[in-house]
Structure formats: C-alpha cells, structure tokens
Design an enzyme around this catalytic site. Sequence first.
Site, PDB file in Angstrom:
ATOM      1  N   ARG A   1       0.826  -1.211   0.000  1.00 19.69           N
ATOM      2  CA  ARG A   1       0.000   0.000   0.000  1.00 19.69           C
ATOM      3  C   ARG A   1       0.859   1.259   0.000  1.00 19.69           C
ATOM      4  O   ARG A   1       0.540   2.232  -0.689  1.00 19.69           O
ATOM      5  CB  ARG A   1      -0.958  -0.029   1.191  1.00 19.69           C
ATOM      6  CG  ARG A   1      -2.101  -0.994   0.967  1.00 19.69           C
ATOM      7  CD  ARG A   1      -2.995  -1.186   2.166  1.00 19.69           C
ATOM      8  NE  ARG A   1      -4.098  -2.071   1.798  1.00 19.69           N
ATOM      9  CZ  ARG A   1      -4.956  -2.595   2.665  1.00 19.69           C
ATOM     10  NH1 ARG A   1      -4.829  -2.317   3.956  1.00 19.69           N
ATOM     11  NH2 ARG A   1      -5.924  -3.378   2.249  1.00 19.69           N
TER      12      ARG A   1
ATOM     13  N   TYR B   1      -6.135  -1.075  -6.859  1.00 21.25           N
ATOM     14  CA  TYR B   1      -5.535  -2.278  -6.258  1.00 21.25           C
ATOM     15  C   TYR B   1      -4.894  -1.999  -4.896  1.00 21.25           C
ATOM     16  O   TYR B   1      -4.748  -0.884  -4.491  1.00 21.25           O
ATOM     17  CB  TYR B   1      -4.602  -3.009  -7.202  1.00 21.25           C
ATOM     18  CG  TYR B   1      -3.364  -2.322  -7.761  1.00 21.25           C
ATOM     19  CD1 TYR B   1      -2.815  -1.178  -7.240  1.00 21.25           C
ATOM     20  CD2 TYR B   1      -2.713  -2.902  -8.852  1.00 21.25           C
ATOM     21  CE1 TYR B   1      -1.674  -0.611  -7.768  1.00 21.25           C
ATOM     22  CE2 TYR B   1      -1.565  -2.346  -9.391  1.00 21.25           C
ATOM     23  CZ  TYR B   1      -1.058  -1.202  -8.834  1.00 21.25           C
ATOM     24  OH  TYR B   1       0.084  -0.645  -9.355  1.00 21.25           O
ATOM     25  N   GLU B   2      -4.577  -3.090  -4.212  1.00 19.08           N
ATOM     26  CA  GLU B   2      -4.111  -3.064  -2.812  1.00 19.08           C
ATOM     27  C   GLU B   2      -5.116  -2.393  -1.888  1.00 19.08           C
ATOM     28  O   GLU B   2      -4.756  -1.695  -0.943  1.00 19.08           O
ATOM     29  CB  GLU B   2      -2.742  -2.362  -2.701  1.00 19.08           C
ATOM     30  CG  GLU B   2      -1.669  -2.888  -3.607  1.00 19.08           C
ATOM     31  CD  GLU B   2      -1.514  -4.396  -3.553  1.00 19.08           C
ATOM     32  OE1 GLU B   2      -1.943  -5.001  -2.555  1.00 19.08           O
ATOM     33  OE2 GLU B   2      -1.001  -4.961  -4.523  1.00 19.08           O
ATOM     34  N   GLY B   3      -6.380  -2.630  -2.152  1.00 21.26           N
ATOM     35  CA  GLY B   3      -7.440  -2.042  -1.335  1.00 21.26           C
ATOM     36  C   GLY B   3      -7.933  -0.761  -1.980  1.00 21.26           C
ATOM     37  O   GLY B   3      -7.227   0.257  -1.951  1.00 21.26           O
TER      38      GLY B   3
END
Length: 598
Positions: A296, A440-442
């Site tokens: 992140r 992406y990555e949350g």
Amino acid sequence: MPIYKAPIEDTMFVLYDVLKLDGYGNLPGFSDAPRDLVEAIVSEGAKFCEEVLQPLNAVGDTVGCRRNDDGTVTTPPGFKEAYKQYQEGGWMGLAFSPDYGGQGLPATVNTVVGEFMSSANLAWGMYPGLTQGAMAALNVHASDEIKQIYLPKMTSGEWTGTMNLTEPHCGTDLGMLRTKAVPNGDGSYRLTGQKIFISAGEHDMAENIIHLVLARIEGAPAGTKGISLFVVPKFLPTPDNMPGERNGVSCGKIEEKMGIHGNATCVMNYDEAKGWLVGQENKGLNAMFVMMNEARLSVGVQGLSQSEVAYQNAVAYAKDRIQGRSLSGPKAPEKAADPIIVHPDVRRTLMTLRAVNEAGRALILWTALMADVSHRSEDAAERQKAEDHLGLMTPIVKGVLTDLGFDNAVKAQQMYGGHGYITEWGMGQFVRDARITMIYEGANGIQALDLVGRKLAANGGRAVMSFFNEVGTFCSQNKDDAAVGAYVGSLSKGLKDLQAATMWFMQNAMAKPDNAGAGSTPYMHMFGLVAMGYMWAKMAKVASEKLAGDADGSADRMNAKLVTARFFFEQMMPETGAHLARIQAGADSMMALAADAF
C-alpha cells in the site's frame, strides 16, 4: 515522446534538510549510509531509470505481455534485459537484511529509488516491487528453513515474488475465498483453486517465481479466521536450491486491462500445487498484511510517480506550445503567440501539481523513515511512536496520493488540449496507468473506511492524538515567525477543521455508523491536506532559514519553495473547510433513497 528527469535535488532537500536523515546514525544500516553514499545511490538509481526504464515505457504499453501456448509469458521487448541490469546492480537487496545477501541500507533510500522507477516505467517497477513485499512477509513470518531456501535467491533477484489474494468471486471480502489446501502428511500441502489479478504472476525475467498464496486448510473455520498463507514456487527447489520440478501452478490467461500493459497481470490456476505454510495455521491474513502494508505504501509512491512524470511533461509542453496572448500583454512579441505557460489557468494547474508532488514526496519519505525507525530502533517508545505513525499514515498515503495522482495525470493531459488525447504524446498512458493505483491493494474507499473505522480509534486514539500534538506544537512554536507565520496560520485552521471532524465522528458515528461511512473519503482527503500542509510548513521554514544564510547556491530553489508553499496554503488548504461541511452533513441524503430508486 514523453520525458522524465528524476527529482534528485528535491529528494536530497527532503532527506537531509527537512527530515535530517543524518541524525539517525544510531539505527542499524544508517551509519553505513553517509550522505555521499546516499547521493551516489540516488544518482545511479536516477540514471538507470532515466536511461534504461523510461525508454521502455511506451513499448511496454503498446506491445504488452504475451501468453504463449505452453502457459509461459513473454514480457515486452527490453524488459528482460533491463531486469538483468537491475539484478546485477544489486538493487533488489538494497535495503534487505545482510543475513540473506542484502545490503541492509535504509528502506527510505529504497523508497526514493522506487519513486524514480515508477515514474520512469510503472509497469516494469511492479516486478521488483512485489518481490520486495513478498520478501518482507517471508522475513517476518516464515520458518528459518523457508527463509534459507527462498530469501537469498529473492534478495539477489534471481527469483521474483507475487501476492495471491483475489479470487473471481471475492476481493475485498477475503473471508469468502475458496482456494483449499490439503496436508500431504510431510509438512507440505496441495493447493487447488484460482486466483485473479495477479501482478507479475508469470513472466520470463527470472528463473523462478515465488507465489505467496492465501488458502483455507481443509476443515478450517469459515471466514477470515480460517485463512492461512502458503509459499508456492513455480519450480520446486532442488536440494542445492536450484529450480527443479515444475509445480502445479500455471498462468491461465493474461487479464486484458486499461493500462500497465507491460506488467503480466495473470489468472493463476493452482492444480494440487505443492506449497508450505508461512506463519501459523489460520493466521494467514496477519502474515499477508505485512506484504499488503508494504504494497500500500508502494502504491502511494506510484500515485506520486505518475503525478510527477505527468507534471514534467505538461511543463515542457506549456513552455513550448504557443496559443493566444497573455492577458497582461505579449510576453513573446517576436512570435505569433505567447507560450501557454503565461496564462493564469495553466499556471493554476501546474502549481497544483507541483504543490502536491513536493509535499507528497516529503510525506512519503517521512513515512518511509518512520518505517525504518519502527523496524530498526532499539528504543521501545521510539518504535511504538513510529509504528503508530505508520499505521495511521498508510491509508492516507495510499488513498490520497493515488486519488491525486490520477487527478493530476488528467490535469496534465488537459494542458495538451487535443494532443493530450493522441497516443504519441504519451499523456494517455499516464492517465491509464495511474487509474489502477486507486483500485488495487485495497480500493481507496476501503482505505478511507480503514482510516475512520480502525485507525482513528486504535489504542485509544494514540496515533491520531500524537499527530495532532506534533502539528499543533509546530504551529505554536512558529506562529510568530515572520517568514512562515502566514503559512502556519493556514495550517492551524486546517488542523482545527480536522480535529472538529474527528470529534464529530466520535459524537455521531457510534450511534449511526453510516455517518462514518458517508464522511470517510472527505475525512481521508482532509487528513491528507493537513499532513501535506505540515510538510509544506516545515519545508518553508527550512527554505526561509537557508535564504537567511548563504543558501549555498540554492536561492532560486528555496524561493520557489516559498512561492509553492504560499500557493498551497492560499489555494488548496482552504478545502479542509469544505470537507468538514461535507462530513458534518452526515449520511441522511446519501441513504434516503430506496435502492430501486437508483
């Protein structure tokens, strides 16, 4: 053709004049990295990115990755050769433990190189970026035996890594995952299932690919409490640690995407693939969070990187393109028209990008430095404070800087008029590549919920109160400073808005959780403005002090810092008031309509 020049001077200003990197010599690895060595590393990294990676960015976008009939994947022309240079340069292990062949230097320096790589070629930079995240997860949670097998090869760059979370029916809610793991009775497991959106899942740049895979052991509890993490190599290591028998993991297809075409985003099929448990049974999410948090922060860097490279190209175009005359009279009377950089609205756009980029870089490097402190300090109180900062800032760095990265790529594209929509100018690639960083990555909405729902209340609000205290103390100490007092006043107003919003959540979100959900994104962006404002106030203070001295040849850059700081506080910081109004309006108007009214 697009250009890119790594911002070395600004980076060194942040590292040594603002963050005082040379004051952390007590941390392991920092004493081995004096300023002249760091400057040499940063300069060499910049050269590699400008001369090797940036020329491959367009070809990566236009040619993309190709899946062959046997399931192997061929990366775009030049990618494999560039990776070989990266590997031979020892870049993969720059900040990793010497126990496994790394150099052990500050991760902060590795973050600098990461920004340069992503600006030059975001798709290429994802291959080593994911590997370093997988290395971090293995280093924290894997057994010594697994570490000895995989980490030396990954540190050298001979083997690369991936993270496998998402399945066709679940991404955010991983408790629904179906990939199963069956014990073989010898300490290994057979994994069966399908994962999607796997960046760097299959490629031709390294001799082996090490997948970290979330799966549920047969009989494990449903939901997130029954998820375990496994290491699953593409080729099973031989006793002398070479790639051996092919494992039951393969690339089913390459996802057709909007951008980052140079990165092989794969559907990965696991057909009784052999894997080994990483960490404790049913504690896989905890282990994977090490990699996800690293990822992140790296994605936040990607957001900054696309804003920076888009800004550099927009500035070059604005200086060259002539259209119309300045409102205050011709500035280039010898030409048929003035360059568009004379127009205030063009300046507004360029100054907005510049203000975000320089403050975003300072915020990222401050957070990266705190990550180093949290991992390396021997002082428990210092580690805890750094860990608090890291936890609080991770969703802000990821969510705010990627939202702004995409917005700024679009703004930079707008400077080109119709040419910005034409492929050959390259601005469209920046926009398309930047878009994934918000997802992406949350996804960023999840980052905002994480901030409001988990991070604010963690440990009784210790992290956010520490931040408020640090910024408030800076404001109190500098409010009467003739050089930066006006900036500090604006920062104080933003901080009060942020504190008021935090209090409003405490009073209105417990009884009505939708109020927290409705205000989470405005709150995240308000927090980002205050955090960047704090960075601007600190940078302005340093710049004014340097100008009061001899400035050491940097007077023009320091004056530009003060002007950009003034622009940020006059034109951008007031947005905290609008965010506060949105938050205090609550969720009623959002939730009033029945679903079938949409």
